[in-house]
Scaffold this motif. Structure first.
Motif, PDB file in Angstrom:
ATOM      1  N   THR A  47     -87.688  -1.538  53.554  1.00  0.00           N
ATOM      2  CA  THR A  47     -86.829  -2.517  54.212  1.00  0.00           C
ATOM      3  C   THR A  47     -85.617  -2.848  53.347  1.00  0.00           C
ATOM      4  O   THR A  47     -84.492  -2.970  53.831  1.00  0.00           O
ATOM      5  CB  THR A  47     -87.628  -3.804  54.511  1.00  0.00           C
ATOM      6  OG1 THR A  47     -88.723  -3.467  55.364  1.00  0.00           O
ATOM      7  CG2 THR A  47     -86.758  -4.842  55.188  1.00  0.00           C
ATOM      8  N   PHE A  48     -85.839  -2.978  52.050  1.00  0.00           N
ATOM      9  CA  PHE A  48     -84.744  -3.296  51.122  1.00  0.00           C
ATOM     10  C   PHE A  48     -83.781  -2.122  50.971  1.00  0.00           C
ATOM     11  O   PHE A  48     -82.590  -2.308  50.743  1.00  0.00           O
ATOM     12  CB  PHE A  48     -85.334  -3.673  49.760  1.00  0.00           C
ATOM     13  CG  PHE A  48     -84.321  -3.985  48.708  1.00  0.00           C
ATOM     14  CD1 PHE A  48     -83.449  -5.059  48.848  1.00  0.00           C
ATOM     15  CD2 PHE A  48     -84.232  -3.204  47.558  1.00  0.00           C
ATOM     16  CE1 PHE A  48     -82.514  -5.351  47.863  1.00  0.00           C
ATOM     17  CE2 PHE A  48     -83.294  -3.486  46.574  1.00  0.00           C
ATOM     18  CZ  PHE A  48     -82.441  -4.567  46.722  1.00  0.00           C
ATOM     19  N   ALA A  49     -84.260  -0.913  51.103  1.00  0.00           N
ATOM     20  CA  ALA A  49     -83.462   0.317  51.029  1.00  0.00           C
ATOM     21  C   ALA A  49     -82.692   0.441  49.719  1.00  0.00           C
ATOM     22  O   ALA A  49     -81.456   0.481  49.694  1.00  0.00           O
ATOM     23  CB  ALA A  49     -82.497   0.399  52.210  1.00  0.00           C
ATOM     24  N   PRO A  50     -83.394   0.513  48.590  1.00  0.00           N
ATOM     25  CA  PRO A  50     -82.687   0.630  47.307  1.00  0.00           C
ATOM     26  C   PRO A  50     -82.026   1.989  47.141  1.00  0.00           C
ATOM     27  O   PRO A  50     -82.487   3.000  47.674  1.00  0.00           O
ATOM     28  CB  PRO A  50     -83.813   0.450  46.285  1.00  0.00           C
ATOM     29  CG  PRO A  50     -85.034   0.955  46.985  1.00  0.00           C
ATOM     30  CD  PRO A  50     -84.857   0.553  48.427  1.00  0.00           C
ATOM     31  N   ASP A  51     -80.929   1.988  46.393  1.00  0.00           N
ATOM     32  CA  ASP A  51     -80.280   3.244  46.016  1.00  0.00           C
ATOM     33  C   ASP A  51     -80.920   3.831  44.763  1.00  0.00           C
ATOM     34  O   ASP A  51     -80.838   5.038  44.523  1.00  0.00           O
ATOM     35  CB  ASP A  51     -78.785   3.013  45.771  1.00  0.00           C
ATOM     36  CG  ASP A  51     -78.067   2.553  47.027  1.00  0.00           C
ATOM     37  OD1 ASP A  51     -78.003   3.351  47.980  1.00  0.00           O
ATOM     38  OD2 ASP A  51     -77.604   1.401  47.058  1.00  0.00           O
ATOM     39  N   VAL A  52     -81.522   2.960  43.964  1.00  0.00           N
ATOM     40  CA  VAL A  52     -82.194   3.399  42.737  1.00  0.00           C
ATOM     41  C   VAL A  52     -83.312   2.410  42.432  1.00  0.00           C
ATOM     42  O   VAL A  52     -83.219   1.225  42.769  1.00  0.00           O
ATOM     43  CB  VAL A  52     -81.195   3.490  41.558  1.00  0.00           C
ATOM     44  CG1 VAL A  52     -80.611   2.124  41.227  1.00  0.00           C
ATOM     45  CG2 VAL A  52     -81.843   4.117  40.331  1.00  0.00           C
TER      46      VAL A  52
END
Length: 375
Positions: free
Chosen positions: A75-80
């Motif tokens: 849900t947060f969709a981190p890039d790293v």
């Protein structure tokens, strides 16, 4: 195939005092940090900027907690994803990165080569010197439906960046230094003595490829760093040279076994650890002097030379005594009548036993266990 080898390494590996200062340079976009809870408030977290912190890292990594964390990460969709802590935190970050990219549950990926593609990039900063998880393609979880821990292995789980700063290990408790450090020495020994597999270069390779011409020098250098310096790091926790040497040895051992795999000590430790509730490294380190005498004496002798001796078994037993690793299974509460069950459970570790350089029959496993029980 005598000179065959495969290395799967992070695109970037940074080592040295102060290397953690590279972290802000590498961060961009949305950052999720998976952090050991005891590190909350540690100055290293100041390098994370406005990253979202996930510190609900449970020892032994129950699979349910990771499925939940992976769902939140998706849900947060981190890039790293940044991983800071011991082996559990690093393994958790690798699996959260998997579930942030690919559908769960995590049990879909138990075993080897089942991760379908790349995961969210992971930047790993270990605070202990031993697991090598910052450079390996495997993460281990506990599943209530299974008696033993279970691994997920894939080249896609190798972190994108490993930052090994010995400064971060300075605060590790003495027992953590001892048990994680001896586990790193086991990684080096089992990597160097692994079975030579007959690889089919036209097919998908196994994650762990057995005896490996490229990993051998890494394993020997790991032993050369760990052998003299691990007892010093345990005896004098503030000794910066010792911390540096042990961290370097652990990293090199991780690079070695991340390609070759480990074998008998690890296969036997999993049921022993589950039975006795003792630390992983304690078990593997305890077993190593009882496993090595069964292996190719030339390989064991060469490993001994890296340790600075002509008696590898005796030297490892000496290191164990110096750092507080028990000498026998009876010392950690194992009974003779439990040995057959331990052997039977170890036989289920097919991935590990496939790397063993001898035929790992039930009788062989019982022989190791019996001698380890006597001490």
């Amino acid at each position: 195939m005598r000179d065959a080898g495969t290395l799967r390494v992070a695109p970037r590996v940074h080592f040295g005092f102060g290397a953690r200062s590279q972290l802000p340079v590498l961060l961009s976009g949305r950052v999720l940090a998976v952090v050991d809870p005891f590190l909350l408030g540690h100055p290293v977290l100041d390098l994370l900027g406005d990253a979202r912190i996930h510190s609900d890292v449970t020892p032994e990594l129950p699979v349910g907690t990771l499925d939940e964390a992976g769902s939140l990460a998706r849900t947060f969709a981190p890039d790293v994803i940044v991983a800071i802590g011991g082996g559990s935190a690093l393994d958790a970050a690798k699996l959260i990165a998997l579930l942030a990219t690919h559908d769960g549950p995590l049990s879909r990926y138990y075993g080897e080569n089942l991760v379908p593609g790349p995961v969210v990039p992971v930047i790993a900063l270990p605070t202990t010197a031993g697991t090598g998880s910052e450079v390996t393609p495997v993460a281990v979880v506990s599943d209530p439906d299974r008696e033993l821990k279970v691994g997920i292995s894939s080249p896609f789980l190798v972190p994108a960046v490993a930052i090994v700063d010995p400064e971060l290990t300075m605060g590790a408790p003495t027992t953590v230094t001892a048990y994680s450090g001896i586990d790193a020495l086991v990684h080096a020994a089992e990597s160097f003595t692994a079975r030579r597999l007959d690889l089919d270069w036209s097919a998908e390779l196994p994650v762990f490829t057995g005896r490996n011409a490229l990993a051998e020098p890494l394993a020997l250098r790991a032993a050369a760093h760990l052998g003299p310096w691990l007892p010093v790091a345990v005896r004098a926790p503030g000794d910066r040279r010792a911390r540096e040497e042990v961290a370097k040895g652990s990293l090199l051992a991780g690079l070695a076994f991340g390609s070759t795999g480990t074998h008998l000590c690890h296969a036997l430790q999993y049921p022993i650890g589950a039975l006795t509730k003792t630390p992983h490294g304690l078990g593997t380190g305890l077993l190593l002097p009882y496993v090595l005498p069964l292996l190719d004496p030339d390989r064991v002798s060469e490993f001994g030379v890296a340790l600075g001796t002509d008696d590898a078994v005796g030297r490892i037993a000496e290191i164990n005594r110096a750092i507080g690793v028990p000498a026998s299974l009876s010392d950690i509460g194992v009974r003779r009548d439990q040995l057959p069950r331990i052997a039977d459970l170890a036989l289920g570790s097919a991935r590990l036993l496939a790397i063993a350089p001898i035929d790992p029959t039930r009788e062989v496993l019982l022989d190791i266990l019996t001698r380890a029980l006597r001490g």
